[in-house]
Design a protein around this motif. Structure first.
Motif, PDB file in Angstrom:
ATOM      1  N   TYR A  83      28.655  63.441  45.724  1.00  0.00           N
ATOM      2  CA  TYR A  83      27.532  62.576  45.337  1.00  0.00           C
ATOM      3  C   TYR A  83      26.212  63.231  45.757  1.00  0.00           C
ATOM      4  O   TYR A  83      26.152  63.936  46.767  1.00  0.00           O
ATOM      5  N   SER A 118      38.793  59.001  50.046  1.00  0.00           N
ATOM      6  CA  SER A 118      39.189  57.615  49.765  1.00  0.00           C
ATOM      7  C   SER A 118      38.145  56.631  50.286  1.00  0.00           C
ATOM      8  O   SER A 118      37.169  56.347  49.613  1.00  0.00           O
ATOM      9  N   ILE A 119      38.303  56.159  51.509  1.00  0.00           N
ATOM     10  CA  ILE A 119      37.482  55.057  51.989  1.00  0.00           C
ATOM     11  C   ILE A 119      36.093  55.508  52.459  1.00  0.00           C
ATOM     12  O   ILE A 119      35.080  54.890  52.164  1.00  0.00           O
ATOM     13  N   GLU A 120      36.038  56.597  53.200  1.00  0.00           N
ATOM     14  CA  GLU A 120      34.800  56.998  53.891  1.00  0.00           C
ATOM     15  C   GLU A 120      34.051  58.074  53.125  1.00  0.00           C
ATOM     16  O   GLU A 120      34.649  59.001  52.577  1.00  0.00           O
ATOM     17  N   GLN A 121      32.717  57.970  53.114  1.00  0.00           N
ATOM     18  CA  GLN A 121      31.878  59.047  52.614  1.00  0.00           C
ATOM     19  C   GLN A 121      31.392  59.886  53.795  1.00  0.00           C
ATOM     20  O   GLN A 121      31.008  59.347  54.834  1.00  0.00           O
ATOM     21  N   PHE A 172      28.526  62.624  54.897  1.00  0.00           N
ATOM     22  CA  PHE A 172      27.194  63.037  54.461  1.00  0.00           C
ATOM     23  C   PHE A 172      26.787  64.363  55.076  1.00  0.00           C
ATOM     24  O   PHE A 172      27.120  64.670  56.226  1.00  0.00           O
ATOM     25  N   TYR A 212      31.003  48.257  54.567  1.00  0.00           N
ATOM     26  CA  TYR A 212      30.809  49.326  55.535  1.00  0.00           C
ATOM     27  C   TYR A 212      29.545  49.120  56.352  1.00  0.00           C
ATOM     28  O   TYR A 212      28.573  48.520  55.886  1.00  0.00           O
ATOM     29  N   TYR A 256      27.117  52.000  58.145  1.00  0.00           N
ATOM     30  CA  TYR A 256      26.803  53.391  58.424  1.00  0.00           C
ATOM     31  C   TYR A 256      25.612  53.438  59.373  1.00  0.00           C
ATOM     32  O   TYR A 256      24.722  52.589  59.310  1.00  0.00           O
ATOM     33  N   LEU A 259      23.926  60.118  57.146  1.00  0.00           N
ATOM     34  CA  LEU A 259      24.604  58.887  57.534  1.00  0.00           C
ATOM     35  C   LEU A 259      26.001  59.203  58.062  1.00  0.00           C
ATOM     36  O   LEU A 259      26.666  60.127  57.596  1.00  0.00           O
ATOM     37  N   LEU A 308      29.691  57.132  59.124  1.00  0.00           N
ATOM     38  CA  LEU A 308      30.401  55.865  59.097  1.00  0.00           C
ATOM     39  C   LEU A 308      30.603  55.355  60.518  1.00  0.00           C
ATOM     40  O   LEU A 308      31.131  56.053  61.371  1.00  0.00           O
ATOM     41  N   ARG A 313      31.768  48.296  48.511  1.00  0.00           N
ATOM     42  CA  ARG A 313      32.449  49.020  47.451  1.00  0.00           C
ATOM     43  C   ARG A 313      33.189  47.996  46.608  1.00  0.00           C
ATOM     44  O   ARG A 313      33.966  47.198  47.138  1.00  0.00           O
TER      45      ARG A 313
END
Lengths: 110, 112
Positions: A33, A96-99, A101, B33, B35, B43, B45, B92
């Protein structure tokens, strides 16, 4: 693992110049992204990719282009820089769940 | 209005609890979420909660989810100066591209 890396960290462009913001990840993530972050405005999605060879527009794609020739790399191209593109740009990847960065590129267009 | 809303600022004293609130609009949200963004960084998590849960606790962090009111909160116990950062709520949704939608972020300022 280096995670998500971005280059350059900072850049100043003149109006009308072009540049490519580089993004790479070494986690073999399919999803990648590009976001821009303006003060008090949160993150706006520019483009995203669900795998090599596949890209799609986000909320604010005008003035930008992307390509995804490999799983690892997802460069963002600015063709004719405008002052409205002054921002901090973040690349991210996910499985899957977490991005995850990158550290961001601070771009100023004068 | 925005899909995900947060207040922009919160100021607390060191040692107190912080509560950061978020509201969202889509009842089909699957994951929600939190962050954290420290100055000059990307960012990271902090925690997330699946939509079939009401609460999740992880050390000093407690996440509460009220699906009826579409309200999410993050409580930080014993807030420290190192907790000063911007906190982003994100949701999401089911279907489509599964891309999170982010709020504008809440700047948490912790003073001695």
């Amino acid at each position: 693992n280096a995670g998500v890396t971005q280059t350059p960290k900072f850049r100043i462009l003149k109006i009308g110049q072009s540049m490519t913001l580089q993004c790479a990840q070494d986690m073999n993530h399919n999803y990648m992204y590009w976001y821009r972050q303006d003060p008090g405005m949160g993150l706006k999605l520019i483009y995203y990719s669900v795998g090599a060879g596949i890209t799609d527009k986000g909320e604010v794609p005008n003035g930008y282009n992307v390509s995804r020739s490999t799983t690892e790399d997802f460069p963002l191209r600015l063709e004719l820089a405008a002052p409205s593109q002054t921002s901090v740009y973040f690349c991210a990847s996910s499985y899957s769940i977490e991005q995850f960065f990158g550290p961001g590129t601070r771009l100023t267009v004068l | 209005g925005e899909d995900v809303e947060q207040s922009l600022f919160l100021s607390v004293r060191e040692g107190d609890s912080s509560v950061i609130n978020c509201t969202y609009t889509d009842s089909s949200s699957t994951y929600l979420y939190w962050y954290k963004q420290e100055p000059g960084a990307g960012l990271q998590l902090l925690t997330y909660i699946f939509s079939n849960m009401d609460m999740k606790q992880d050390q000093r962090l407690t996440v509460l989810l009220n699906k009826k009111d579409k309200h999410l909160s993050l409580r930080i116990a014993d807030t420290q100066t190192g907790d000063s950062a911007i906190y982003f709520c994100a949701e999401r949704r089911r279907g489509g591209s599964y891309i999170p939608t982010f709020g504008r972020g809440t700047s948490l300022i912790v003073h001695p």
